[in-house]
Write a protein that holds these residues in place. Structure first.
Motif: not given
Length: 193
Positions: A47-55, A66-71, A81-83, A117-125
């Motif tokens: 639906s969107d290639l320039n997706s926001p954080i959390g997609n 792009t920074l990603v997490n939960c791969i 990975l990366v959780r 993968a989820t775009i962005g980084r995991v919260s609570n750094p």
């Protein structure tokens, strides 16, 4: 919402098709979809290639850098990975069957480009930087105290007892006498078929 699923119409071309915007035109990305020789997931539309954080979307449709997490390690397996808190990975390169991802440890790993993968980084750094004020705060988190075997009595642990500080005179063992070092396998043995 990132992915639109239409199970009633399976993909006839075998490629992901970009979703149509309000004007009826494609949002770009048809070249990206056409460049791959095999299908990523039948029935999905971007639906969107320039997706926001959390997609969450396949690695093939995430931009390089792009920074990603939960791969996922394998398509459809779920995040492996990366959780951990505050962690993130970076997309380095995308080629047809695989995607190169730099993990938080600095290791670069090849992962199937269909994995999500989820775009962005995991919260609570700041999770690792938090200091516990007292011993009771550790107990609130469900962590019980750890007592060294050499600090116990002989009745409680094989390393216990002796006048002053002693080395124990034997290799490191658990309270039940099983070796704990040098690669000794303590897990349950699996039955071979």
């Amino acid at each position: 919402m990132v992915m639109n699923v239409n199970w009633s119409k399976p993909s006839t071309t075998g490629f992901l098709q970009p979703a149509q915007n309000a004007k009826g035109g494609a949002e770009g990305g048809s070249q990206l979809a056409a460049s791959y020789s095999r299908s990523i997931a039948t029935g999905y539309e971007i639906s969107d290639l320039n997706s926001p954080i959390g997609n969450c979307m396949p690695l093939a449709y995430i931009r390089i850098g792009t920074l990603v997490n939960c791969i996922e390690c394998n398509p459809g397996q779920g995040a492996k990975l990366v959780r951990a808190a505050g962690t993130f990975a970076k997309i380095m390169k995308v080629q047809a069957p695989q995607c190169l991802v730099q993990l938080p440890s600095g290791v670069e790993k090849l992962i199937d480009y269909r994995c999500r993968a989820t775009i962005g980084r995991v919260s609570n750094p700041n999770h690792g930087a938090r200091k516990l004020r007292k011993a009771g705060q550790s107990r609130w988190l469900g962590r019980r105290p750890v007592v060294r075997g050499v600090a116990m009595n002989p009745v409680d642990h094989p390393h216990g007892g002796g006048e002053g500080r002693t080395k124990g005179g034997r290799p490191s063992v658990s309270p039940w006498g099983k070796p704990t070092k040098a690669g000794f396998r303590t897990g349950v043995k699996k039955h071979k078929k």
